[in-house]
Design an enzyme around this catalytic site. Sequence first.
Site, PDB file in Angstrom:
ATOM      1  N   HIS A  60      -8.937  -0.973   3.985  1.00  0.00           N
ATOM      2  CA  HIS A  60      -9.184  -1.845   2.827  1.00  0.00           C
ATOM      3  C   HIS A  60      -7.851  -2.545   2.518  1.00  0.00           C
ATOM      4  O   HIS A  60      -7.203  -2.302   1.506  1.00  0.00           O
ATOM      5  CB  HIS A  60      -9.669  -0.972   1.666  1.00  0.00           C
ATOM      6  CG  HIS A  60      -9.808  -1.681   0.351  1.00  0.00           C
ATOM      7  ND1 HIS A  60     -10.675  -2.730   0.159  1.00  0.00           N
ATOM      8  CD2 HIS A  60      -9.199  -1.486  -0.841  1.00  0.00           C
ATOM      9  CE1 HIS A  60     -10.580  -3.138  -1.100  1.00  0.00           C
ATOM     10  NE2 HIS A  60      -9.692  -2.413  -1.725  1.00  0.00           N
ATOM     11  N   GLN A  82      -6.454  16.220  -8.161  1.00  0.00           N
ATOM     12  CA  GLN A  82      -7.901  16.032  -8.323  1.00  0.00           C
ATOM     13  C   GLN A  82      -8.681  16.537  -7.109  1.00  0.00           C
ATOM     14  O   GLN A  82      -9.778  17.079  -7.252  1.00  0.00           O
ATOM     15  CB  GLN A  82      -8.212  14.557  -8.600  1.00  0.00           C
ATOM     16  CG  GLN A  82      -7.680  14.128  -9.967  1.00  0.00           C
ATOM     17  CD  GLN A  82      -8.052  12.709 -10.348  1.00  0.00           C
ATOM     18  OE1 GLN A  82      -8.737  12.014  -9.599  1.00  0.00           O
ATOM     19  NE2 GLN A  82      -7.599  12.277 -11.509  1.00  0.00           N
ATOM     20  N   ARG A 113       0.822  -1.209   0.000  1.00  0.00           N
ATOM     21  CA  ARG A 113       0.000   0.000   0.000  1.00  0.00           C
ATOM     22  C   ARG A 113       0.859   1.264   0.000  1.00  0.00           C
ATOM     23  O   ARG A 113       0.473   2.285  -0.551  1.00  0.00           O
ATOM     24  CB  ARG A 113      -0.969  -0.032   1.195  1.00  0.00           C
ATOM     25  CG  ARG A 113      -1.973  -1.150   1.045  1.00  0.00           C
ATOM     26  CD  ARG A 113      -2.943  -1.211   2.188  1.00  0.00           C
ATOM     27  NE  ARG A 113      -3.955  -0.164   2.154  1.00  0.00           N
ATOM     28  CZ  ARG A 113      -5.027  -0.174   1.358  1.00  0.00           C
ATOM     29  NH1 ARG A 113      -5.220  -1.161   0.508  1.00  0.00           N
ATOM     30  NH2 ARG A 113      -5.906   0.803   1.413  1.00  0.00           N
TER      31      ARG A 113
HETATM   32  P1  NAD Z   1      -6.796   0.082 -14.940  1.00  0.00           P
HETATM   33  O1  NAD Z   1      -5.323   0.014 -15.080  1.00  0.00           O
HETATM   34  O2  NAD Z   1      -7.619  -0.797 -15.784  1.00  0.00           O
HETATM   35  O3  NAD Z   1      -7.256   1.572 -15.209  1.00  0.00           O
HETATM   36  C1  NAD Z   1      -6.680   2.640 -14.518  1.00  0.00           C
HETATM   37  C2  NAD Z   1      -6.946   3.909 -15.271  1.00  0.00           C
HETATM   38  O4  NAD Z   1      -6.351   4.959 -14.514  1.00  0.00           O
HETATM   39  C3  NAD Z   1      -6.338   3.960 -16.664  1.00  0.00           C
HETATM   40  O5  NAD Z   1      -7.193   4.701 -17.500  1.00  0.00           O
HETATM   41  C4  NAD Z   1      -4.987   4.691 -16.461  1.00  0.00           C
HETATM   42  O6  NAD Z   1      -4.606   5.452 -17.577  1.00  0.00           O
HETATM   43  C5  NAD Z   1      -5.319   5.586 -15.297  1.00  0.00           C
HETATM   44  N1  NAD Z   1      -4.150   5.749 -14.393  1.00  0.00           N
HETATM   45  C6  NAD Z   1      -3.192   4.855 -14.103  1.00  0.00           C
HETATM   46  N2  NAD Z   1      -2.314   5.370 -13.226  1.00  0.00           N
HETATM   47  C7  NAD Z   1      -2.748   6.604 -12.952  1.00  0.00           C
HETATM   48  C8  NAD Z   1      -2.287   7.638 -12.118  1.00  0.00           C
HETATM   49  N3  NAD Z   1      -1.202   7.513 -11.372  1.00  0.00           N
HETATM   50  N4  NAD Z   1      -3.000   8.790 -12.108  1.00  0.00           N
HETATM   51  C9  NAD Z   1      -4.117   8.931 -12.875  1.00  0.00           C
HETATM   52  N5  NAD Z   1      -4.604   7.991 -13.668  1.00  0.00           N
HETATM   53  C10 NAD Z   1      -3.925   6.851 -13.703  1.00  0.00           C
HETATM   54  O7  NAD Z   1      -7.124  -0.104 -13.368  1.00  0.00           O
HETATM   55  P2  NAD Z   1      -8.501  -0.509 -12.701  1.00  0.00           P
HETATM   56  O8  NAD Z   1      -8.549  -1.994 -12.614  1.00  0.00           O
HETATM   57  O9  NAD Z   1      -9.610   0.214 -13.344  1.00  0.00           O
HETATM   58  O10 NAD Z   1      -8.258  -0.014 -11.195  1.00  0.00           O
HETATM   59  C11 NAD Z   1      -8.272   1.361 -10.865  1.00  0.00           C
HETATM   60  C12 NAD Z   1      -7.991   1.540  -9.379  1.00  0.00           C
HETATM   61  O11 NAD Z   1      -9.002   0.928  -8.559  1.00  0.00           O
HETATM   62  C13 NAD Z   1      -6.680   0.925  -8.898  1.00  0.00           C
HETATM   63  O12 NAD Z   1      -6.057   1.797  -7.973  1.00  0.00           O
HETATM   64  C14 NAD Z   1      -7.122  -0.332  -8.180  1.00  0.00           C
HETATM   65  O13 NAD Z   1      -6.168  -0.770  -7.218  1.00  0.00           O
HETATM   66  C15 NAD Z   1      -8.375   0.186  -7.526  1.00  0.00           C
HETATM   67  N6  NAD Z   1      -9.305  -0.837  -7.007  1.00  0.00           N
HETATM   68  C16 NAD Z   1     -10.012  -0.522  -5.898  1.00  0.00           C
HETATM   69  C17 NAD Z   1     -10.894  -1.430  -5.356  1.00  0.00           C
HETATM   70  C18 NAD Z   1     -11.668  -1.081  -4.109  1.00  0.00           C
HETATM   71  O14 NAD Z   1     -12.308  -1.997  -3.563  1.00  0.00           O
HETATM   72  N7  NAD Z   1     -11.666   0.159  -3.630  1.00  0.00           N
HETATM   73  C19 NAD Z   1     -11.057  -2.680  -5.966  1.00  0.00           C
HETATM   74  C20 NAD Z   1     -10.339  -2.973  -7.117  1.00  0.00           C
HETATM   75  C21 NAD Z   1      -9.445  -2.031  -7.646  1.00  0.00           C
END
Ligand code: NAD
Length: 354
Positions: A209, A133, A119
């Site tokens: 989480h 943001q 993390r």
């Molecule tokens: P993904 O890689 O498919 O998509 C991520 C998107 O964010 C892409 O469009 C990418 O261009 C953009 N991106 C990547 N790094 C970035 C940054 N540093 N700043 C801004 N934009 C950025 O990923 P995903 O599977 O859609 O997951 C997105 C997020 O959600 C991740 O952080 C993942 O760990 C998190 N997530 C959270 C939970 C939850 O329960 N809260 C569950 C699953 C995933």
Amino acid sequence: MNTALRALYLRHNSAGAAAPTPTPVQPITVAVTGANGSIAGYVISLIGSGKMLGEDQPVRLRLLSRDQNKLDGLADEVEDCLYKTVLDTTTHTDPYEAFKDADIVLGIGASPRKKGMGRQQMLASNVHTFIEQGTAFGQVAADGAQFVVVGNPTSGLAHIVSECAKPRMDADNVTAMHLLDQFRAQAAIAKKTGKPAQAVEGVVVFGNHSNTMYPYYGCATIEGQPAPSYLGSLAGNWNQKVFLPTVRTRGTAILEKRGGSSSQSAAQATVQHTRGLLTGNNCETFTMGVRSNGAYGIQEGVWSSFPVKIVGGKIQIIEGHAQDEFSQKMLRETNEDLKAEHAQASQYLRQHRL
Ligand code: NAD
């Protein structure tokens, strides 16, 4: 809550009240970050089909991501879906444009967890995005808007968004999506008992989480019967040796099997979190990452999972769960984890003189 969000809440909570004077339904503007990513793809589809705000609620979509070419293709696709709820869609690479007058920001865009990533590393990768943001959200989003943090690590990033969005927004304008942990706990209980997941009610999750989260079934029921009568005591073998490790490592297990983090389930949980937050979830208790007020011994000021209800449009942490000795020990452990993540996020904020 602003007038558009208030009207949505009242439409879902006016049972028994005198019929309100019919007024045209105001559109709600939803900004989705990381729009080109996996979770956002499912989320956009669920929003378009009315699963988040209702089939009668017009939505303006503001899609934010880094690659304009891909965004253009995505906007073409949304157009071709002929979603009845979507009034218009615009695409952006600048959060100040994407969040202008937004009622809801779904903060999904973040670098996803890769195998072996902790993390602390995730916070380091995503901190700059969420500082920018959070600041944009505080300056240009609609009054009373909501920022839902989905990107990991959710607790640290929610603290960053909230601090950066001051003074226009306060802590109640920022929540962290931890509902997926509750869904995972319900699914594990359904699997163990052979009952449908919908028959499992009242499971909630506390803490971070992360792998210190504490999914708790002490007050839950299965087909109306107390869950411990099916699953054993909280200090018992199944809870400690099977249930807790399974739920806590579910994300990692999926990551290893799929080669990518959960997306469909994360999207479903994001949409249900936002729906619950804005419509009241039929006044049921559910798990949400909110700023701690010190309840359950969780340090005040950190974003933690709690059982909450939405009462009169406001988030209320529900007390009275997890009072037993074993639960208290679990809460102390996750509190230490939350404090460490909060301290790292605060350090980044100090470096940015916020
Ligand atoms: P993904 O890689 O498919 O998509 C991520 C998107 O964010 C892409 O469009 C990418 O261009 C953009 N991106 C990547 N790094 C970035 C940054 N540093 N700043 C801004 N934009 C950025 O990923 P995903 O599977 O859609 O997951 C997105 C997020 O959600 C991740 O952080 C993942 O760990 C998190 N997530 C959270 C939970 C939850 O329960 N809260 C569950 C699953 C995933």
